[in-house]
Design a protein around this motif. Structure first.
Motif, PDB file in Angstrom:
ATOM      1  N   ARG A 130       0.876  -1.161   0.000  1.00  0.00           N
ATOM      2  CA  ARG A 130       0.000   0.000   0.000  1.00  0.00           C
ATOM      3  C   ARG A 130       0.913   1.210   0.000  1.00  0.00           C
ATOM      4  NH1 ARG A 130      -4.093  -0.879  -1.949  1.00  0.00           N
ATOM      5  NH2 ARG A 130      -4.476  -2.624  -0.597  1.00  0.00           N
ATOM      6  N   HIS A 131       0.785   2.040  -1.042  1.00  0.00           N
ATOM      7  CA  HIS A 131       1.607   3.245  -1.188  1.00  0.00           C
ATOM      8  C   HIS A 131       0.780   4.464  -0.767  1.00  0.00           C
ATOM      9  CE1 HIS A 131       3.861   0.492  -3.720  1.00  0.00           C
ATOM     10  NE2 HIS A 131       4.845   1.364  -3.766  1.00  0.00           N
ATOM     11  N   PHE A 132       1.280   5.185   0.204  1.00  0.00           N
ATOM     12  CA  PHE A 132       0.658   6.429   0.642  1.00  0.00           C
ATOM     13  C   PHE A 132       1.587   7.580   0.253  1.00  0.00           C
ATOM     14  CE2 PHE A 132      -0.734   3.093   3.486  1.00  0.00           C
ATOM     15  CZ  PHE A 132      -2.102   3.298   3.573  1.00  0.00           C
ATOM     16  N   VAL A 133       1.046   8.584  -0.402  1.00  0.00           N
ATOM     17  CA  VAL A 133       1.827   9.780  -0.733  1.00  0.00           C
ATOM     18  C   VAL A 133       1.132  10.979  -0.102  1.00  0.00           C
ATOM     19  CG1 VAL A 133       2.869   8.919  -2.853  1.00  0.00           C
ATOM     20  CG2 VAL A 133       0.656  10.006  -2.966  1.00  0.00           C
ATOM     21  N   THR A 136       3.619   0.298   2.973  1.00  0.00           N
ATOM     22  CA  THR A 136       3.484  -0.881   3.807  1.00  0.00           C
ATOM     23  C   THR A 136       3.587  -2.101   2.913  1.00  0.00           C
ATOM     24  OG1 THR A 136       1.080  -0.984   3.614  1.00  0.00           O
ATOM     25  CG2 THR A 136       1.980   0.345   5.425  1.00  0.00           C
ATOM     26  N   ARG A 137       4.153  -3.158   3.475  1.00  0.00           N
ATOM     27  CA  ARG A 137       4.342  -4.373   2.686  1.00  0.00           C
ATOM     28  C   ARG A 137       4.190  -5.596   3.581  1.00  0.00           C
ATOM     29  NH1 ARG A 137      10.148  -5.554   0.144  1.00  0.00           N
ATOM     30  NH2 ARG A 137      10.019  -7.781  -0.115  1.00  0.00           N
ATOM     31  N   THR A 138       3.381  -6.516   3.113  1.00  0.00           N
ATOM     32  CA  THR A 138       3.272  -7.805   3.776  1.00  0.00           C
ATOM     33  C   THR A 138       3.460  -8.878   2.719  1.00  0.00           C
ATOM     34  OG1 THR A 138       0.875  -7.832   3.504  1.00  0.00           O
ATOM     35  CG2 THR A 138       1.707  -7.017   5.590  1.00  0.00           C
ATOM     36  N   ARG A 139       4.045  -9.980   3.144  1.00  0.00           N
ATOM     37  CA  ARG A 139       4.306 -11.077   2.212  1.00  0.00           C
ATOM     38  C   ARG A 139       4.213 -12.381   2.981  1.00  0.00           C
ATOM     39  NH1 ARG A 139       8.793 -13.874   0.554  1.00  0.00           N
ATOM     40  NH2 ARG A 139       8.522 -14.793  -1.488  1.00  0.00           N
ATOM     41  N   GLN A 140       3.434 -13.289   2.444  1.00  0.00           N
ATOM     42  CA  GLN A 140       3.177 -14.568   3.098  1.00  0.00           C
ATOM     43  C   GLN A 140       2.759 -14.299   4.538  1.00  0.00           C
ATOM     44  OE1 GLN A 140       6.821 -16.720   2.353  1.00  0.00           O
ATOM     45  NE2 GLN A 140       6.071 -17.454   0.383  1.00  0.00           N
ATOM     46  N   LEU A 159       7.729  -1.674   6.703  1.00  0.00           N
ATOM     47  CA  LEU A 159       7.353  -0.281   6.497  1.00  0.00           C
ATOM     48  C   LEU A 159       8.551   0.481   5.950  1.00  0.00           C
ATOM     49  CD1 LEU A 159       5.102   1.881   7.088  1.00  0.00           C
ATOM     50  CD2 LEU A 159       6.277   2.270   9.268  1.00  0.00           C
ATOM     51  N   PHE A 160       8.307   1.235   4.883  1.00  0.00           N
ATOM     52  CA  PHE A 160       9.318   2.115   4.302  1.00  0.00           C
ATOM     53  C   PHE A 160       8.743   3.526   4.327  1.00  0.00           C
ATOM     54  CE2 PHE A 160       9.625  -2.005   2.226  1.00  0.00           C
ATOM     55  CZ  PHE A 160      10.970  -2.302   2.319  1.00  0.00           C
ATOM     56  N   THR A 161       9.530   4.495   4.804  1.00  0.00           N
ATOM     57  CA  THR A 161       9.097   5.891   4.802  1.00  0.00           C
ATOM     58  C   THR A 161      10.224   6.771   4.275  1.00  0.00           C
ATOM     59  OG1 THR A 161       9.852   6.273   7.077  1.00  0.00           O
ATOM     60  CG2 THR A 161       7.552   5.563   6.791  1.00  0.00           C
ATOM     61  N   GLY A 162       9.851   7.938   3.778  1.00  0.00           N
ATOM     62  CA  GLY A 162      10.855   8.871   3.297  1.00  0.00           C
ATOM     63  C   GLY A 162      10.236   9.951   2.427  1.00  0.00           C
ATOM     64  N   VAL A 163      11.064  10.508   1.574  1.00  0.00           N
ATOM     65  CA  VAL A 163      10.641  11.569   0.671  1.00  0.00           C
ATOM     66  C   VAL A 163      11.136  11.238  -0.738  1.00  0.00           C
ATOM     67  CG1 VAL A 163      12.671  13.009   1.186  1.00  0.00           C
ATOM     68  CG2 VAL A 163      10.604  14.089   0.294  1.00  0.00           C
ATOM     69  N   ARG A 164      10.301  11.554  -1.729  1.00  0.00           N
ATOM     70  CA  ARG A 164      10.685  11.377  -3.135  1.00  0.00           C
ATOM     71  C   ARG A 164      10.778  12.758  -3.778  1.00  0.00           C
ATOM     72  NH1 ARG A 164       6.105   7.408  -5.420  1.00  0.00           N
ATOM     73  NH2 ARG A 164       5.047   9.382  -5.191  1.00  0.00           N
TER      74      ARG A 164
END
Length: 174
Positions: free
Chosen positions: A101-104, A125-129, A135-140
């Motif tokens: 799920r990508h939140f901007v 957010t990322r879930t697998r199996q 969780l990855f956060t930052g700025v683009r």
């Protein structure tokens, strides 16, 4: 000019242009979260630079901590290769695929001639199996060019908040 440059005229939130750029970013997030990677890669120009520099912890007087070393530094060909690989059963790190799920948010836009500079905060957010939640956060920082009624990304720099990436891999697209 680098995507992280702060030159140009601010585009105010109540304008049509700002709304179109915001919709562009929302559409991009939808493409990624619905596994439409081939459509996502079409959002980039042929001469794209897509980078995530490594971050280190240091005193603020020494800078923000980003160096010339990259977690990845992709061009259009390598982005296409990454996307094509995700669409096969040979992307073992993504078999079965992660749920993302990508939140901007906090969109800032500056206009400089035919180019726009977009800055967005992100949370992915990322879930697998049945593995741990990641969780990855930052700025683009993006350099956008007009393409008909829309936009394409010519340059993206991804500055993660983490100095240690705790994800199981970096196959997630930012």
């Amino acid at each position: 000019m680098s995507a992280t440059a702060q030159s140009g005229t601010p585009v105010l939130p109540h304008t049509e242009l700002y709304g179109r750029v915001a919709e562009f970013y929302h559409h991009e997030a939808e493409l990624l979260d619905s596994y439409r990677f081939a459509d996502w890669v079409e959002l980039f120009t042929e001469d794209v630079s897509y980078r995530m520099p490594v971050r280190t912890t240091q005193f603020l007087t020494d800078g923000l901590g980003f160096h010339e070393f990259d977690f990845f530094c992709d061009d259009h060909a390598t982005l296409v290769t990454r996307v094509k690989r995700l669409e096969t059963e040979f992307a073992w790190a993504e078999t079965p695929p992660s749920r993302t799920r990508h939140f901007v948010s906090n969109l800032r836009v500056r206009e400089d001639g035919d180019e726009l500079f977009g800055q967005t905060n992100f949370m992915i957010t990322r879930t697998r199996q049945d593995l741990d939640y990641q969780l990855f956060t930052g700025v683009r920082y993006d350099r956008l060019v007009r393409d008909g009624d829309g936009f394409r990304i010519r340059e993206r720099q991804i500055h993660v908040d983490q100095t240690v990436i705790t994800g199981t891999n970096l196959s997630v697209l930012f």
